[in-house]
Design a protein around this motif. Structure first.
Motif, PDB file in Angstrom:
ATOM      1  N   GLY A 228       0.803  -1.213   0.000  1.00  0.00           N
ATOM      2  CA  GLY A 228       0.000   0.000   0.000  1.00  0.00           C
ATOM      3  C   GLY A 228       0.839   1.269   0.000  1.00  0.00           C
ATOM      4  O   GLY A 228       1.957   1.287   0.523  1.00  0.00           O
ATOM      5  N   PHE A 229       0.272   2.309  -0.593  1.00  0.00           N
ATOM      6  CA  PHE A 229       0.912   3.628  -0.660  1.00  0.00           C
ATOM      7  C   PHE A 229      -0.087   4.673  -0.189  1.00  0.00           C
ATOM      8  O   PHE A 229      -1.272   4.614  -0.526  1.00  0.00           O
ATOM      9  CB  PHE A 229       1.356   3.932  -2.095  1.00  0.00           C
ATOM     10  N   ILE A 230       0.399   5.644   0.597  1.00  0.00           N
ATOM     11  CA  ILE A 230      -0.467   6.703   1.138  1.00  0.00           C
ATOM     12  C   ILE A 230      -0.003   8.068   0.630  1.00  0.00           C
ATOM     13  O   ILE A 230       1.187   8.395   0.713  1.00  0.00           O
ATOM     14  CB  ILE A 230      -0.449   6.692   2.678  1.00  0.00           C
ATOM     15  N   TRP A 231      -0.950   8.846   0.109  1.00  0.00           N
ATOM     16  CA  TRP A 231      -0.692  10.253  -0.264  1.00  0.00           C
ATOM     17  C   TRP A 231      -1.583  11.124   0.618  1.00  0.00           C
ATOM     18  O   TRP A 231      -2.777  11.268   0.352  1.00  0.00           O
ATOM     19  CB  TRP A 231      -1.002  10.483  -1.740  1.00  0.00           C
ATOM     20  N   PRO A 232      -1.039  11.729   1.696  1.00  0.00           N
ATOM     21  CA  PRO A 232      -1.844  12.675   2.487  1.00  0.00           C
ATOM     22  C   PRO A 232      -2.164  13.901   1.631  1.00  0.00           C
ATOM     23  O   PRO A 232      -1.252  14.534   1.092  1.00  0.00           O
ATOM     24  CB  PRO A 232      -0.922  13.029   3.662  1.00  0.00           C
ATOM     25  N   LEU A 233      -3.417  14.241   1.513  1.00  0.00           N
ATOM     26  CA  LEU A 233      -3.815  15.332   0.630  1.00  0.00           C
ATOM     27  C   LEU A 233      -3.497  16.685   1.255  1.00  0.00           C
ATOM     28  O   LEU A 233      -3.942  16.996   2.353  1.00  0.00           O
ATOM     29  CB  LEU A 233      -5.305  15.238   0.317  1.00  0.00           C
ATOM     30  N   GLY A 234      -2.696  17.492   0.549  1.00  0.00           N
ATOM     31  CA  GLY A 234      -2.418  18.847   0.980  1.00  0.00           C
ATOM     32  C   GLY A 234      -3.536  19.780   0.552  1.00  0.00           C
ATOM     33  O   GLY A 234      -4.386  19.428  -0.285  1.00  0.00           O
ATOM     34  N   PRO A 235      -3.562  21.011   1.100  1.00  0.00           N
ATOM     35  CA  PRO A 235      -4.652  21.946   0.784  1.00  0.00           C
ATOM     36  C   PRO A 235      -4.809  22.223  -0.707  1.00  0.00           C
ATOM     37  O   PRO A 235      -5.929  22.434  -1.179  1.00  0.00           O
ATOM     38  CB  PRO A 235      -4.261  23.217   1.546  1.00  0.00           C
ATOM     39  N   LEU A 236      -3.708  22.246  -1.457  1.00  0.00           N
ATOM     40  CA  LEU A 236      -3.775  22.606  -2.876  1.00  0.00           C
ATOM     41  C   LEU A 236      -3.804  21.396  -3.799  1.00  0.00           C
ATOM     42  O   LEU A 236      -3.853  21.563  -5.023  1.00  0.00           O
ATOM     43  CB  LEU A 236      -2.597  23.511  -3.242  1.00  0.00           C
ATOM     44  N   ASP A 237      -3.773  20.184  -3.253  1.00  0.00           N
ATOM     45  CA  ASP A 237      -3.828  18.992  -4.100  1.00  0.00           C
ATOM     46  C   ASP A 237      -5.194  18.874  -4.761  1.00  0.00           C
ATOM     47  O   ASP A 237      -6.236  19.063  -4.123  1.00  0.00           O
ATOM     48  CB  ASP A 237      -3.558  17.733  -3.276  1.00  0.00           C
ATOM     49  N   ARG A 238      -5.188  18.519  -6.033  1.00  0.00           N
ATOM     50  CA  ARG A 238      -6.426  18.236  -6.770  1.00  0.00           C
ATOM     51  C   ARG A 238      -6.542  16.721  -6.928  1.00  0.00           C
ATOM     52  O   ARG A 238      -5.669  16.088  -7.536  1.00  0.00           O
ATOM     53  CB  ARG A 238      -6.407  18.907  -8.147  1.00  0.00           C
ATOM     54  N   VAL A 239      -7.586  16.154  -6.393  1.00  0.00           N
ATOM     55  CA  VAL A 239      -7.734  14.702  -6.418  1.00  0.00           C
ATOM     56  C   VAL A 239      -7.793  14.182  -7.850  1.00  0.00           C
ATOM     57  O   VAL A 239      -7.193  13.151  -8.172  1.00  0.00           O
ATOM     58  CB  VAL A 239      -8.994  14.277  -5.627  1.00  0.00           C
ATOM     59  N   ASP A 240      -8.501  14.908  -8.734  1.00  0.00           N
ATOM     60  CA  ASP A 240      -8.596  14.441 -10.121  1.00  0.00           C
ATOM     61  C   ASP A 240      -7.236  14.441 -10.804  1.00  0.00           C
ATOM     62  O   ASP A 240      -6.909  13.524 -11.579  1.00  0.00           O
ATOM     63  CB  ASP A 240      -9.598  15.289 -10.906  1.00  0.00           C
ATOM     64  N   ALA A 241      -6.409  15.448 -10.501  1.00  0.00           N
ATOM     65  CA  ALA A 241      -5.074  15.500 -11.100  1.00  0.00           C
ATOM     66  C   ALA A 241      -4.191  14.367 -10.578  1.00  0.00           C
ATOM     67  O   ALA A 241      -3.415  13.766 -11.338  1.00  0.00           O
ATOM     68  CB  ALA A 241      -4.423  16.848 -10.811  1.00  0.00           C
ATOM     69  N   LEU A 242      -4.309  14.052  -9.293  1.00  0.00           N
ATOM     70  CA  LEU A 242      -3.527  12.954  -8.732  1.00  0.00           C
ATOM     71  C   LEU A 242      -3.981  11.616  -9.326  1.00  0.00           C
ATOM     72  O   LEU A 242      -3.150  10.752  -9.634  1.00  0.00           O
ATOM     73  CB  LEU A 242      -3.665  12.927  -7.214  1.00  0.00           C
ATOM     74  N   GLN A 243      -5.285  11.434  -9.502  1.00  0.00           N
ATOM     75  CA  GLN A 243      -5.781  10.212 -10.135  1.00  0.00           C
ATOM     76  C   GLN A 243      -5.200  10.067 -11.534  1.00  0.00           C
ATOM     77  O   GLN A 243      -4.753   8.982 -11.927  1.00  0.00           O
ATOM     78  CB  GLN A 243      -7.306  10.237 -10.189  1.00  0.00           C
ATOM     79  N   GLY A 244      -5.169  11.167 -12.288  1.00  0.00           N
ATOM     80  CA  GLY A 244      -4.617  11.123 -13.635  1.00  0.00           C
ATOM     81  C   GLY A 244      -3.136  10.828 -13.643  1.00  0.00           C
ATOM     82  O   GLY A 244      -2.649  10.035 -14.457  1.00  0.00           O
ATOM     83  N   MET A 245      -2.388  11.479 -12.737  1.00  0.00           N
ATOM     84  CA  MET A 245      -0.950  11.260 -12.679  1.00  0.00           C
ATOM     85  C   MET A 245      -0.619   9.813 -12.336  1.00  0.00           C
ATOM     86  O   MET A 245       0.233   9.173 -12.957  1.00  0.00           O
ATOM     87  CB  MET A 245      -0.323  12.207 -11.645  1.00  0.00           C
ATOM     88  N   MET A 246      -1.310   9.269 -11.321  1.00  0.00           N
ATOM     89  CA  MET A 246      -1.026   7.896 -10.893  1.00  0.00           C
ATOM     90  C   MET A 246      -1.402   6.889 -11.973  1.00  0.00           C
ATOM     91  O   MET A 246      -0.667   5.926 -12.227  1.00  0.00           O
ATOM     92  CB  MET A 246      -1.772   7.597  -9.593  1.00  0.00           C
ATOM     93  N   SER A 247      -2.540   7.103 -12.621  1.00  0.00           N
ATOM     94  CA  SER A 247      -2.958   6.195 -13.690  1.00  0.00           C
ATOM     95  C   SER A 247      -1.969   6.227 -14.849  1.00  0.00           C
ATOM     96  O   SER A 247      -1.616   5.183 -15.407  1.00  0.00           O
ATOM     97  CB  SER A 247      -4.364   6.573 -14.178  1.00  0.00           C
TER      98      SER A 247
END
Length: 368
Positions: free
Chosen positions: A308-327
């Motif tokens: 498992g990997f954990i990304w604690p979401l920072g105030p400026l993180d965009r969940v959709d952008a992180l989903q795209g980057m990881m995919s």
């Protein structure tokens, strides 16, 4: 789960203005008339400036952390940066306080400590000058201590504002006692350190520091120099410097860069191990009610084989952008079975951190 599932944002937003800054930001975001928009922006900037002048850092931080929605978070963060970085009208010069994030990928058999200070920072400053990142002949001072992120976070926005206006020369560096932050490498890891500096920027003159410069020859030369200064015979070491940036921008950029590289290392290593074990890997992306995005990489039919990997979401993180980057990164590792959980999951299940396994998901689970 549906075929159009996207990761939900698990961070709590009230939707209610709770401070004067919220109300001003909401008004600005809702304004369509150009004249009123300019006036609304000026009002927000004036309130931020007043709070900074009176040491209202805690109130500003609270306003950002309790913002009613992500748009207000981003707007307050953006205008705060402008308030700190934009010089006073009529000033002959101002100090540009900057930081250089450096992500370090290191591995060693046993243990090793990477020093918390560069042996020769003058050579690095010369290199950045030769590559045009620092303007030749300008008053710029780059400190040689490697700092952890906590030390940069401890410098309040109001202090950055005072340094901008009060410093008259760069040769003495920043008037703060920073401490060296050596890195203890035990096996391998991805680490983050900062180099900080100050430059005197004359009014109406070309920028003396190229902030946010595009990576190029300068970055490769920078990385090579750091490798030479911090190398150790028993250690593999890959320093990945980012461009010099304004203080608050560097804080966020360094955090994101470190997490991205951590994820790359996690994904490539875990996929390799699963394939070597003869398993069919599946990636599961999920968001949890403590504000974390989690990735489970596991075997399709073997619930014992996973990581498992954990990304604690920072105030400026965009969940959709992180989903795209990881995919995208998983696909670059020749992995296409990516399943997205479309609802917010609990942080803990059966008294253990919850990572949803591929074996738990229905056959119709979304493939992103």
């Amino acid at each position: 789960m549906s075929e159009t599932a996207v990761l939900p944002d698990p961070r709590p937003y009230s939707g209610i203005d709770q401070s004067p800054l919220h109300a001003l930001a909401t008004q600005l975001l809702s304004e369509n008339n150009l004249g009123r928009l300019v006036a609304a922006e000026a009002a927000l900037d004036a309130e931020l400036a007043a709070q900074l002048r009176h040491g209202g850092d805690a109130d500003i931080a609270k306003a950002i952390s309790t913002a009613p929605n992500p748009a207000v978070v981003r707007l307050l963060s953006e205008r705060l940066r402008v308030a700190i970085e934009q010089p006073l009208a009529g000033s002959a010069q101002h100090a540009v306080v900057f930081a250089i994030p450096v992500v370090m990928v290191a591995g060693v058999r046993g243990q090793h400590e990477i020093p918390g200070k560069l042996p020769d920072v003058a050579v690095l400053q010369t290199l950045l000058t030769e590559h045009g990142i620092f303007q030749r002949g300008s008053d710029i001072q780059l400190a040689g201590k490697l700092l952890d992120r906590e030390q940069l976070l401890a410098i309040q926005p109001s202090q950055l504002l005072r340094w901008r206006d009060a410093l008259q020369y760069a040769s003495g560096g920043l008037p703060h006692e920073f401490k060296e932050s050596p890195i203890k490498v035990d096996g391998d890891g991805v680490f983050l350190r900062y180099l900080v500096g100050v430059a005197m920027q004359p009014a109406d003159a070309p920028a003396v520091v190229q902030l946010n410069a595009t990576p190029g020859q300068w970055a490769m030369a920078f990385s090579k120099l750091l490798s030479e200064q911090l190398k150790h015979d028993a250690m593999t070491f890959f320093p990945l410097p980012r461009a010099p940036q304004a203080w608050l921008a560097a804080l966020d950029d360094g955090r994101v860069a470190q997490q991205e590289i951590r994820f790359q290392v996690f994904a490539s290593n875990t996929l390799r191990k699963l394939r070597e074990a003869g398993e069919t890997p599946v990636a599961v992306l999920s968001c949890h009610d403590n504000g974390e995005l989690r990735v489970t990489l596991g075997a399709e039919k073997n619930g014992e084989e996973w990581a498992g990997f954990i990304w604690p979401l920072g105030p400026l993180d965009r969940v959709d952008a992180l989903q795209g980057m990881m995919s995208m990164l998983l696909r670059e590792c020749h992995h296409d079975d990516i399943r997205i959980v479309g609802e917010i999951l609990p942080t803990v299940k059966d008294n253990l951190p919850y990572f949803p396994l591929p074996t738990e998901l229905p056959v119709s689970a979304t493939r992103h």
